[in-house]
Enzyme design. Structure first.
Site, PDB file in Angstrom:
ATOM      1  N   PRO A   2      34.289  81.670  14.742  1.00 13.68           N
ATOM      2  CA  PRO A   2      34.646  83.020  14.840  1.00 13.68           C
ATOM      3  C   PRO A   2      33.784  83.591  14.557  1.00 13.68           C
ATOM      4  O   PRO A   2      33.890  84.179  13.452  1.00 13.68           O
ATOM      5  CB  PRO A   2      35.893  83.117  13.820  1.00 13.68           C
ATOM      6  N   GLU A   3      33.160  84.433  15.174  1.00 10.42           N
ATOM      7  CA  GLU A   3      33.011  85.912  15.095  1.00 10.42           C
ATOM      8  C   GLU A   3      33.867  86.790  16.086  1.00 10.42           C
ATOM      9  O   GLU A   3      34.661  86.832  16.182  1.00 10.42           O
ATOM     10  CB  GLU A   3      31.561  85.837  16.141  1.00 10.42           C
ATOM     11  N   HIS A  93      44.937  68.342   9.563  1.00  6.69           N
ATOM     12  CA  HIS A  93      44.696  69.895   8.160  1.00  6.69           C
ATOM     13  C   HIS A  93      45.113  71.070   8.870  1.00  6.69           C
ATOM     14  O   HIS A  93      44.740  72.147   8.950  1.00  6.69           O
ATOM     15  CB  HIS A  93      42.735  70.059   9.135  1.00  6.69           C
ATOM     16  N   ARG A 112      37.980  72.395   8.551  1.00  6.16           N
ATOM     17  CA  ARG A 112      36.271  72.050   7.966  1.00  6.16           C
ATOM     18  C   ARG A 112      36.595  72.679   6.228  1.00  6.16           C
ATOM     19  O   ARG A 112      35.737  72.372   5.623  1.00  6.16           O
ATOM     20  CB  ARG A 112      34.780  72.690   8.693  1.00  6.16           C
ATOM     21  N   ARG A 154      14.375  97.394   5.923  1.00  2.00           N
ATOM     22  CA  ARG A 154      14.923  96.132   5.213  1.00  2.00           C
ATOM     23  C   ARG A 154      13.228  95.207   5.771  1.00  2.00           C
ATOM     24  O   ARG A 154      12.691  94.981   6.727  1.00  2.00           O
ATOM     25  CB  ARG A 154      15.621  95.238   5.212  1.00  2.00           C
TER      26      ARG A 154
END
Length: 273
Positions: A2-3, A93, A112, A154
């Site tokens: 998921p983004e 899961h 996971r 940065r």
DNA sequence: CCAGTATCCTGCAGGC
DNA sequence: TGCCTGCAGGATACTG
């Protein structure tokens, strides 16, 4: 999975499907996720409340309930939210089952266990450390003006900056890779060594690829789906992600692989400079 | 402060 | 066929 586009697709599907429903019970199953609050506590807290709305912040989902309170969810790498009939077979899961008053279950499945589910009482949202640390929403209107300046200050590679949720919240490996290729910028190029002009182009492409992916319901590579089981169709639009060794769609140079910040990046050595 | 690495966990693909 | 290794859409604690 998921983004931002995938989480936004889930948010919008849930908003039209479960707002107005109330919670009959919440059950934790199998082992806990790494950062899953005690399921019995979530059950005692959520039972009887009604779903008021569903928000997204970065890659986080927030289920607002009434009486007020919020279930904070992050899907990690492999997390899925499924909205199914209560008698549907429970997948392995499955960590959290929210029993709704219309006979359906909202289930959190995450093999996971990199995801999280946490209850936030009113007022706790602003104190939650993972939410508080998040940077700009990439689709906000002032991002094209502000983010290029942040990046320019940065020294890290742009790929790392795009993935840093403290700067901009919601971009992950797929869309960072695609945006850098679209903008024609080398992923290892450093923020302070990139002109603000080029950074504006990068941010434009980040917004474009995210918007297009949201329109397509996100990208299904392996197991991502909407709560009703639909797949995102943006995978066919990917130009370079997962295509190392294939020709660049723009110039036919063989796409190369680069590891930055521990993540693999496909890029074109000819048209990304 | 910064950048890079290890770590959490399971599943799967590819090499041998 | 089976075993082993490495990698996968993420975040964070740690190291140097």
């Amino acid at each position: 999975m998921p983004e931002l586009p995938e989480v936004e697709t889930v948010r919008s599907a849930l908003a039209s499907a479960i707002v107005g429903r109330s919670v009959v019970a919440v059950e934790g199953r199998r082992v806990q996720m790494r950062r899953l609050l005690d399921p019995p506590v979530i059950n005692r807290t959520m039972r009887g409340r009604t779903v008021d709305g569903v928000r997204r912040r970065g890659k986080f989902l927030l289920l607002d309930l009434d009486p007020p309170g919020t279930l904070l969810i992050h899907l990690g790498m492999s997390g899925r939210l499924l909205l199914v009939a209560a008698d549907e077979e429970v997948l392995s899961h499955t960590h959290l089952v929210v029993d709704l008053d219309d006979g359906r279950h909202l289930r959190l499945v995450d093999p996971r266990r990199f995801g999280l589910a946490r209850w936030l009482d009113p007022g706790e949202e602003s104190e939650d450390p993972s939410l508080a640390a998040l940077g700009m929403e990439p689709l906000d209107g002032d991002v094209p003006r502000l983010l290029p300046l942040v990046f320019h200050a940065r020294r890290s590679p742009l790929k790392s900056l795009l993935l840093d949720q403290r700067l901009v919240a919601g971009v992950g490996n797929i869309y960072a890779t695609e945006a850098l290729w679209r903008a024609g910028i080398r992923p290892s190029r450093r923020g302070h060594q990139t002109s603000v002009e080029r950074l504006r182009r990068l941010v434009t492409e980040v917004q474009a690829v995210l918007r297009e992916a949201v329109e397509q319901g996100g990208t299904t590579i392996r197991d991502y789906s909407t709560p009703s089981g639909d797949f995102g169709s943006f995978a066919v639009m990917l130009q370079v992600y997962g295509k190392v060794g294939l020709p660049c769609p723009r110039c036919c140079t063989r796409l190369r692989d680069l590891r930055i910040a521990g993540r693999s990046t496909a890029w074109c050595p000819h048209c990304q400079t």
